[in-house]
Design an enzyme around this catalytic site. Structure first.
Site, short mmCIF file in Angstrom:
data_model
loop_
_atom_site.label_atom_id
_atom_site.label_comp_id
_atom_site.label_asym_id
_atom_site.label_seq_id
_atom_site.Cartn_x
_atom_site.Cartn_y
_atom_site.Cartn_z
N GLY A 13 0.77 -1.23 0.00
CA GLY A 13 0.00 0.00 0.00
C GLY A 13 0.80 1.28 0.00
N LYS A 19 2.01 -0.04 6.96
CA LYS A 19 2.39 -1.38 6.53
C LYS A 19 3.38 -2.02 7.49
CE LYS A 19 4.07 0.08 2.63
NZ LYS A 19 3.84 1.52 2.87
N ASP A 39 11.82 -2.59 2.04
CA ASP A 39 12.86 -1.55 2.14
C ASP A 39 14.27 -2.15 2.20
OD1 ASP A 39 10.91 0.35 2.06
OD2 ASP A 39 11.11 0.99 4.15
#
Length: 213
Positions: A13, A19, A39
């Site tokens: 999202g 998240k 990430d």
């Protein structure tokens, strides 16, 4: 329940939509779980595969091409495979009847998930459902959305490395999110959507896990 006794959740999202917080809370509640954060798969800032935005003199970090998605997908596949021989599902989990002693529905669901022996893989990131090989691995799919004002407000409170340049949110982060959200709605089935007004997201996900196991 999937035959392999491993369940993969996608939490995808908008930037700053919660998240990571949702994934980390699930991981904390579920001892037999593992989180993969998108990430961790960004290419190095000097990598030539990044898309450069000349008018901002800045890398566009909000596109699928800014990440090593092949490596992420392979890591998840390898981790999932490594769990198959470790999973032990009790022959008799009728002991779940004991949940009547637990204080509320959340703990009832946690008890059932633990009793099942299922290993939960939690995959979170802004575009994981926009990469088909990874989306295809996921048994449960969630998409967290925000309206523009709320997303901008949250983004301005965050510090990134490298930091956002002036105009980055308006020219990259938000437009890319809209494109990705539209693509997911058009191409990915069985996605459950949450927004800034949704409450008890973790409880809803736990209930879905219980339903599938």
């Amino acid at each position: 329940m999937p035959d392999n006794k491993v369940l993969v959740l996608a939490i995808c999202g908008a930037t700053c939509s919660g998240k990571t917080s949702t994934a980390n809370e699930l991981n904390k509640l579920l001892p037999n779980s593992k989180v993969f954060n998108q990430d961790d798969y960004f290419f190095d800032v000097n990598d030539s595969r990044h898309v450069w935005i000349p008018e901002l003199n800045h890398i566009n970090f909000d596109v699928v091409g800014s990440l090593d998605m092949d490596r992420m997908t392979n890591d998840i596949k390898e981790h999932t495979a490594s769990q198959l021989s470790r999973i032990h599902v009790p022959e008799d989990i009728s002991a779940c009847d004991q949940v009547v002693c637990l204080p509320n529905k959340k703990y009832e669901n946690l008890y059932k998930i633990k009793a099942s022996g299922c290993h939960i893989v939690i995959v979170e990131g802004f575009c994981i459902l926009n990469y088909k090989p990874l989306a295809d691995l996921c048994d449960l799919k969630y998409y967290l959305t925000l309206n523009y004002e709320e997303c901008f407000k949250r983004r301005m409170k965050r510090v990134y490395e490298p930091p956002d340049c002036p105009g980055y949110f308006e020219k990259c982060a938000w437009p890319e999110h809209l494109k990705q959200a539209s693509e997911v709605k058009q191409t990915v089935q069985n996605v459950k959507y949450f927004n800034e007004d949704t409450v008890n997201i973790v409880d809803k996900i736990l209930s879905d896990i219980v339903d599938i196991i």
